[in-house]
Design an enzyme around this catalytic site. Sequence first.
Site, PDB file in Angstrom:
ATOM      1  N   ASP A 166       0.785  -1.236   0.000  1.00  0.00           N
ATOM      2  CA  ASP A 166       0.000   0.000   0.000  1.00  0.00           C
ATOM      3  C   ASP A 166       0.814   1.282   0.000  1.00  0.00           C
ATOM      4  O   ASP A 166       0.260   2.351   0.185  1.00  0.00           O
ATOM      5  CB  ASP A 166      -0.954  -0.009   1.218  1.00  0.00           C
ATOM      6  CG  ASP A 166      -2.201   0.824   0.947  1.00  0.00           C
ATOM      7  OD1 ASP A 166      -2.457   1.106  -0.230  1.00  0.00           O
ATOM      8  OD2 ASP A 166      -2.896   1.187   1.904  1.00  0.00           O
ATOM      9  N   HIS A 211      -2.890   1.287  -9.024  1.00  0.00           N
ATOM     10  CA  HIS A 211      -3.934   1.338 -10.046  1.00  0.00           C
ATOM     11  C   HIS A 211      -3.396   1.895 -11.360  1.00  0.00           C
ATOM     12  O   HIS A 211      -2.222   2.276 -11.446  1.00  0.00           O
ATOM     13  CB  HIS A 211      -5.140   2.146  -9.561  1.00  0.00           C
ATOM     14  CG  HIS A 211      -4.805   3.559  -9.178  1.00  0.00           C
ATOM     15  ND1 HIS A 211      -4.402   4.489 -10.092  1.00  0.00           N
ATOM     16  CD2 HIS A 211      -4.821   4.183  -7.973  1.00  0.00           C
ATOM     17  CE1 HIS A 211      -4.193   5.643  -9.471  1.00  0.00           C
ATOM     18  NE2 HIS A 211      -4.436   5.469  -8.187  1.00  0.00           N
TER      19      HIS A 211
END
Length: 280
Positions: A166, A211
């Site tokens: 993350d 992403h």
Amino acid sequence: MFSTKSFFACMALPTFVCALSSKVGNRAPSVCMEAVTLDATKNIWLNYTLHPQDVYRTHYLAAANLINDAEQKERALRVADSGTFLWLESEGDIPKIDQAVKDVPCGNILGLVINGLSHAGCDEATGRTPWQKRDSTHYIENIIMPIAERIKNYNTTAFALIIEPDILPFVVRNPYHKECLQAQSAYRTNTPQAIKALDIPNAITYLDAKHGGWFGWNPSRTNYDPKDVARELTATWQAAGSTSLTQFRGISVNIRSYNSWDMVPGETFTDENAIFFQSD
Ligand SMILES: *[C@@H]1O[C@H](CO)[C@@H](O)[C@H](O)[C@H]1NC(C)=O
Ligand SMILES: *[C@@H]1O[C@H](CO)[C@@H](O)[C@H](O)[C@H]1NC(C)=O
């Protein structure tokens, strides 16, 4: 799709048990009893179904039971029977695996997203502070090893693991944010170790690549060289042992809060419309 194993297991049971197992809300226990080995050189999704794991399923069923309208209720129940990855981001989440493995048949694969690496030092730099700071010093010891131990122990369950530290964007654009040095070092030390520790025969692993925007599909969105992301991922894979890894399958994108691949019109999330249009 059923594997041959689960097909025979089902045939051996009384007919009503098999019939029940396909009914929402009445899932029969048909736990896989044979040791699993996954071949990461193949697309295992052709032979495995993502398991509608019980941790979230219980909530979906409870919610569906509150719906009076029959059609709406049936739709909600269908969600309960859709496969989902189980999100793990703290030590407290790890025992959820014990609940989730209890009813995985041989034809199903249990998906886990393994989060939990600290973003310490980066939150302030980007002006975004909703994320919780975590101590990454013991990430391997306190998060990764207990998960790896469970996967080894539950060797009759197939696992798909998304290693999602993350903090990749912060690591990659670190030259722009010096405050992220700590996060960069935590990522580069811990992520390869995590990939290596989770290289277990009954699991396949994916490394998260955030992403489409970060990965360079929308070049106008970012002010850095998108190739840096690819370089960082490659370096991580190399540090983890590159071709000595047997279960590493590739990268994952759009893990949380981003667009679905195949919805028309696409989903829109705050600030992420461009991502959808890019991948459309
Ligand atoms: C899927 O299972 C079939 C039959 O067991 C096997 O022949 C095939 O190689 C498997 N495919 C993959 C991608 O593992
Ligand atoms: C599977 O794990 C069990 C412990 O849960 C162990 O006793 C057994 O030897 C393992 N089997 C294989 C094939 O690794």
